[in-house]
Design a protein around this motif. Structure first.
Motif, short mmCIF file in Angstrom:
data_model
loop_
_atom_site.label_atom_id
_atom_site.label_comp_id
_atom_site.label_asym_id
_atom_site.label_seq_id
_atom_site.Cartn_x
_atom_site.Cartn_y
_atom_site.Cartn_z
N SER A 15 34.72 21.54 70.18
CA SER A 15 33.59 20.74 69.72
C SER A 15 34.10 19.49 69.02
CB SER A 15 32.71 21.55 68.76
OG SER A 15 32.15 22.65 69.43
N CYS A 16 33.33 18.41 69.09
CA CYS A 16 33.80 17.12 68.60
C CYS A 16 32.75 16.49 67.68
CB CYS A 16 34.09 16.18 69.77
SG CYS A 16 34.94 14.65 69.32
N THR A 17 33.25 15.88 66.60
CA THR A 17 32.39 15.16 65.65
C THR A 17 32.89 13.73 65.53
OG1 THR A 17 31.96 17.18 64.39
CG2 THR A 17 31.47 15.10 63.31
N PRO A 44 32.83 4.35 60.58
CA PRO A 44 33.46 3.72 59.40
C PRO A 44 32.68 3.93 58.11
CG PRO A 44 33.59 2.26 61.29
CD PRO A 44 32.75 3.42 61.72
N ILE A 45 31.35 3.97 58.20
CA ILE A 45 30.56 4.12 56.98
C ILE A 45 30.83 5.47 56.30
CG2 ILE A 45 28.54 5.15 58.09
CD1 ILE A 45 26.81 3.45 56.21
N ALA A 46 31.28 6.46 57.09
CA ALA A 46 31.55 7.79 56.52
C ALA A 46 32.96 7.93 55.99
CB ALA A 46 31.29 8.85 57.58
N THR A 47 33.88 7.12 56.50
CA THR A 47 35.29 7.27 56.13
C THR A 47 35.85 6.08 55.37
OG1 THR A 47 36.05 6.32 58.23
CG2 THR A 47 35.68 8.71 58.16
N GLY A 48 35.19 4.93 55.46
CA GLY A 48 35.74 3.71 54.88
C GLY A 48 36.86 3.12 55.70
N LEU A 49 37.07 3.65 56.89
CA LEU A 49 38.10 3.14 57.80
C LEU A 49 37.49 2.08 58.72
CD1 LEU A 49 39.81 6.52 58.69
CD2 LEU A 49 40.69 4.75 57.17
N PRO A 50 38.32 1.26 59.33
CA PRO A 50 37.78 0.17 60.16
C PRO A 50 37.38 0.58 61.58
CG PRO A 50 40.16 -0.02 59.99
CD PRO A 50 39.77 1.10 59.09
N ALA A 51 37.50 1.85 61.94
CA ALA A 51 37.14 2.26 63.30
C ALA A 51 36.67 3.71 63.27
CB ALA A 51 38.34 2.10 64.25
N ASN A 52 36.02 4.15 64.37
CA ASN A 52 35.54 5.52 64.48
C ASN A 52 36.70 6.51 64.53
OD1 ASN A 52 32.85 4.77 64.55
ND2 ASN A 52 32.70 4.83 66.78
N LEU A 53 36.44 7.70 63.97
CA LEU A 53 37.36 8.82 64.16
C LEU A 53 36.64 9.89 64.97
CD1 LEU A 53 39.09 9.41 60.70
CD2 LEU A 53 39.99 8.23 62.70
N TYR A 54 37.39 10.51 65.89
CA TYR A 54 36.84 11.58 66.73
C TYR A 54 37.63 12.85 66.42
CZ TYR A 54 35.14 7.39 69.05
OH TYR A 54 34.57 6.17 69.30
N ILE A 55 37.00 13.79 65.72
CA ILE A 55 37.71 14.93 65.19
C ILE A 55 37.25 16.20 65.91
CG2 ILE A 55 38.31 16.25 63.14
CD1 ILE A 55 39.32 13.41 63.06
N PRO A 56 38.20 17.00 66.44
CA PRO A 56 37.82 18.26 67.10
C PRO A 56 37.56 19.37 66.08
CG PRO A 56 40.19 17.98 67.20
CD PRO A 56 39.65 16.74 66.54
N SER A 57 36.73 20.32 66.48
CA SER A 57 36.50 21.51 65.67
C SER A 57 37.18 22.70 66.36
CB SER A 57 34.99 21.79 65.53
OG SER A 57 34.36 20.74 64.83
N PRO A 58 38.13 23.33 65.69
CA PRO A 58 38.88 24.41 66.35
C PRO A 58 38.08 25.70 66.37
CG PRO A 58 39.57 24.19 64.08
CD PRO A 58 38.57 23.10 64.32
N PRO A 59 38.45 26.65 67.23
CA PRO A 59 37.83 27.98 67.17
C PRO A 59 38.30 28.72 65.93
CG PRO A 59 39.56 27.92 68.85
CD PRO A 59 39.40 26.52 68.34
N CYS A 60 37.43 29.50 65.33
CA CYS A 60 37.79 30.26 64.13
C CYS A 60 38.80 31.35 64.47
CB CYS A 60 36.55 30.89 63.51
SG CYS A 60 35.36 29.70 62.84
N LYS A 61 39.55 31.74 63.45
CA LYS A 61 40.58 32.77 63.65
C LYS A 61 39.97 34.09 64.11
CE LYS A 61 44.29 32.74 61.28
NZ LYS A 61 45.33 32.77 60.23
#
Length: 525
Positions: free
Chosen positions: A230-232, A236-253
């Motif tokens: 899964s991807c979120t 920039p408004i959420a991180t203060g960084l100058p570009a989007n971040l695309y972060i994966p969500s791993p499966p739980c243990k």
């Protein structure tokens, strides 16, 4: 007023000449090959304390580090590095023409996440030169007071593929449809597209599907959630960084633990290691590949928690176990002793029903064939069970003892003609056991490989001794009253042996003794 303007201009010139007095412009005769597409000036700026050789050495070291990044990041960051290090020299004053802010922003857009994941810093496109007070990357121009220069803009015209993205899934295997919802994490800049991910998942699912459902279902769930994460998107408004971040969500243990619990034995039978639920990801900082609850990243000074994705499946029962038999057909009593090997897919009731149905089908088959078929059926369905303590995983595995191949081949030789006459398919003595992926009827034994440790289990031989006669055969008639008339092999069976047939013939011939000779001869023949 004019005097004031003159003083300002004089002050600017003094500052200008004091700072740029020892600067120079040179022909770029040592330019790195990677910079050739971007640095086209006939003169490049060499700042104080540098030579062209030292600039080249520094740039080549930076560019060498880009070999591990994706093409879009490598291209844009190479352009920014080259235009910054080998700035075009403005004449007649030895001042540099800097790259535009767009060049820097473009590099950050395509490199931000790659650099963050690698634990590297990224360019600050709003930075100011502490020596001169100038913006390092101006919007359009730089005013040196005595000369104004236009900044150098990008020359990259081809479309670039971003390193990472959140995409709506459109190409995932149907087996993953219940595990995946929303957007998924891809890395198209590294070639990890949905099509590539689907190919990886399909190959793994094909192998997992060979296992019984109690293993294959949680294993496929783990495969799907690991490959299609899964991807979120974090703007920039959420991180203060100058570009989007695309972060994966791993499966739980917990998803991994269920797969290991249900599949460790199946995988061990095939000599394959189980999933490593304690593995570490390649992210920076390192994270558990299968976290208990979440990943935590420090992004721009703020901790960002990425929850893992839990399973929506019900944890199944144990896959294999040893049980004392209490529900087997009476016909199997002579062939089954001790605990038997069962699974959550086929308990004793199911196994007994399978055996009873097969044995009932043998009721009309003559004894030599049916006896061997019943032994083969009982030993194949109710296999003796062995417990093995595996030191690598500190786990106990339950393993079956298979019937020897000789039991199968004997039954086949005894029954082949009955199957042919009844137009029934023959059974296959080379069948592969889907649990161990080894012969169901081994010649002598089955060898299981457990991560470098081997366990050999001898097969179970037949208890029918001596072997029963064949149901059908061809015999030669000798020293018989019928010998003068029979010069070919005679068809006999277990129910009608050669002696039995001769007795029948003798009984019939006795009744012809009162007939005339010419008639008796024809009847005898």
């Amino acid at each position: 007023m004019k005097f004031l303007n003159f003083l300002v201009l004089l002050f600017s010139l003094n500052c200008f000449f004091n700072f740029y007095l020892n600067q120079s412009c040179e022909n770029p005769n040592l330019l790195p090959t990677a910079c050739s597409p971007y640095v086209t000036a006939s003169l490049i700026y060499i700042p104080t304390g540098y030579t062209q050789a030292t600039l080249v050495a520094e740039v080549e070291a930076r560019l060498a580090a880009l070999s591990q990044v994706d093409p879009a990041c490598s291209t844009t960051l190479t352009e920014l590095t080259c235009l910054t290090a080998f700035s075009e020299c403005a004449t007649p004053f030895p001042v540099p023409i800097p790259p535009c802010k767009f060049v820097c922003n473009q590099a950050v857009q395509y490199c931000l996440q790659t650099l963050l994941f690698a634990g590297q810093t990224f360019p600050d496109c709003d930075a100011t030169d502490t020596n001169t007070g100038f913006e390092i990357y101006p919007e359009t121009e730089r005013n040196y007071g005595v000369v104004i220069v236009q900044c150098k803009n990008t020359t990259i015209s081809s479309a670039l593929t971003p390193a990472f993205a959140c995409e709506n899934f459109a190409n995932i295997p149907s087996e993953c449809s219940s595990s995946i919802s929303g957007s998924i994490f891809t890395a198209p800049g590294f070639g990890t597209t949905q099509t590539a991910l689907a190919a990886v998942a399909q190959a793994r699912i094909a192998s997992a599907s060979l296992a019984p459902p109690t293993c294959s279902l949680p294993l496929i769930d783990l495969i799907c959630r690991s490959v299609f994460q899964s991807c979120t998107t974090y703007p920039p408004i959420a991180t203060g960084l100058p570009a989007n971040l695309y972060i994966p969500s791993p499966p739980c243990k917990s998803i991994c633990n269920v797969a290991v619990d249900q599949c460790a034995e199946v995988l061990a039978l095939g000599g394959a290691p189980p999933p490593n639920c304690g593995a570490t990801s390649q992210l920076v900082p390192p994270q558990e590949q299968y976290p208990l609850t979440q990943w935590t990243f420090n992004i721009n000074g703020n901790n960002v928690n990425i929850p893992c994705t839990p399973t929506n499946a019900i944890e199944p029962a144990d896959t294999f176990r040893c049980e004392v038999f209490n529900n087997i057909p009476v016909e199997c009593n002579n062939f089954v002793t001790g605990p038997i090997w069962v699974s959550s897919l086929a308990d004793q009731t199911i196994l007994a029903a399978q055996a009873s149905a097969r044995i009932a089908a043998f009721a009309s088959v003559p004894t030599p064939c049916s006896t061997h078929l019943i032994e083969l059926t009982c030993r194949s369905i109710f296999r003796p069970c062995n417990s093995y303590n595996e030191p690598y995983m500190a786990a106990t595995f339950e393993l079956p003892t298979s019937p020897c191949k000789s039991i199968c081949t004997t039954a086949l030789s005894q029954c082949a003609q009955y199957f042919a006459i009844g137009n029934q398919p023959l059974f296959n003595c080379d069948t592969i056991d889907p649990f161990s992926m080894q012969p169901l009827y081994p010649e002598t034994s089955t060898v299981y490989n457990f991560y470098g440790n081997s366990l050999e289990i001898q097969c179970q031989p037949s208890i029918i001794s001596p072997p029963l006669p064949k149901p059908f055969e061809c015999a030669i008639l000798t020293n018989s009253i019928c010998s003068p008339y029979i010069n070919y092999p005679v068809f006999v069976s277990a129910q009608a042996s050669l002696a039995t047939l001769e007795g029948i013939a003798q009984q019939r011939l006795t009744s012809t003794s009162l007939l005339p000779a010419y008639c008796r001869s024809n009847v005898e023949e």
